[in-house]
Design a protein around this motif. Structure first.
Motif, PDB file in Angstrom:
ATOM      1  N   LYS A   5      -8.165  -8.607   7.120  1.00 25.57           N
ATOM      2  CA  LYS A   5      -9.394  -7.411   7.563  1.00 25.57           C
ATOM      3  C   LYS A   5      -8.542  -6.139   7.583  1.00 25.57           C
ATOM      4  O   LYS A   5      -9.058  -5.189   6.804  1.00 25.57           O
ATOM      5  N   GLU A   6      -7.293  -6.298   7.933  1.00 22.78           N
ATOM      6  CA  GLU A   6      -6.690  -4.903   8.024  1.00 22.78           C
ATOM      7  C   GLU A   6      -6.179  -4.437   6.624  1.00 22.78           C
ATOM      8  O   GLU A   6      -6.381  -3.269   6.215  1.00 22.78           O
ATOM      9  N   GLU A   9      -9.479  -2.739   5.276  1.00 21.10           N
ATOM     10  CA  GLU A   9      -9.659  -1.678   5.811  1.00 21.10           C
ATOM     11  C   GLU A   9      -8.727  -0.678   4.801  1.00 21.10           C
ATOM     12  O   GLU A   9      -9.076   0.499   4.758  1.00 21.10           O
ATOM     13  N   ASP A  13      -9.758   2.583   2.682  1.00 17.92           N
ATOM     14  CA  ASP A  13      -9.153   4.091   2.796  1.00 17.92           C
ATOM     15  C   ASP A  13      -8.553   4.456   1.418  1.00 17.92           C
ATOM     16  O   ASP A  13      -8.696   5.678   0.879  1.00 17.92           O
TER      17      ASP A  13
END
Length: 118
Positions: A5-6, A9, A13
């Motif tokens: 999930k990180e 993200e 970005d």
């Protein structure tokens, strides 16, 4: 799963950053290439996340049902995904990004069907 999930993200970005650079009036071809690369990476990570979610729901379903039903269901799903890539013409014309999008859409459809059955 949290690490994935990180990464998603971070990839989002990166896509936003690359999109800003590619949309400038003085954008270079390299900026557009970087945007496509970032979008492909994001799709790959989202696909990996959906597959892991699908596997976890399949494992839970297998505990509640017999293994033979699962294998028949899995074979049916694979044949539907395979229809996208069956013909030689389509197979040669699809880029890596298009194949990732097709797999991602198929998995979203499968995840949608499994969540509706709850």
């Amino acid at each position: 799963m949290n690490g994935l999930k990180e990464q998603i993200e971070e990839a989002m970005d990166r896509v936003a950053h690359c999109r800003l650079r590619a949309e400038r009036p003085c954008a270079r071809l390299e900026d557009e290439y970087a945007l496509e690369k970032a979008r492909t990476r994001l799709l790959t990570l989202e696909l990996r996340c959906l597959r892991s979610e699908l596997k976890s729901t399949d494992v839970a379903r297998q505990r509640h049902q017999g293994g033979s039903e699962r294998s028949r269901h899995e074979f049916k799903d694979r044949s539907e995904v395979g229809k996208i890539m069956r013909t030689k013409h389509k197979h040669l014309s699809l880029s890596a990004r298009e194949r990732a999008e097709a797999s991602f859409a198929a998995l979203q459809h499968e995840v949608g069907n499994t969540t509706e059955g709850r």
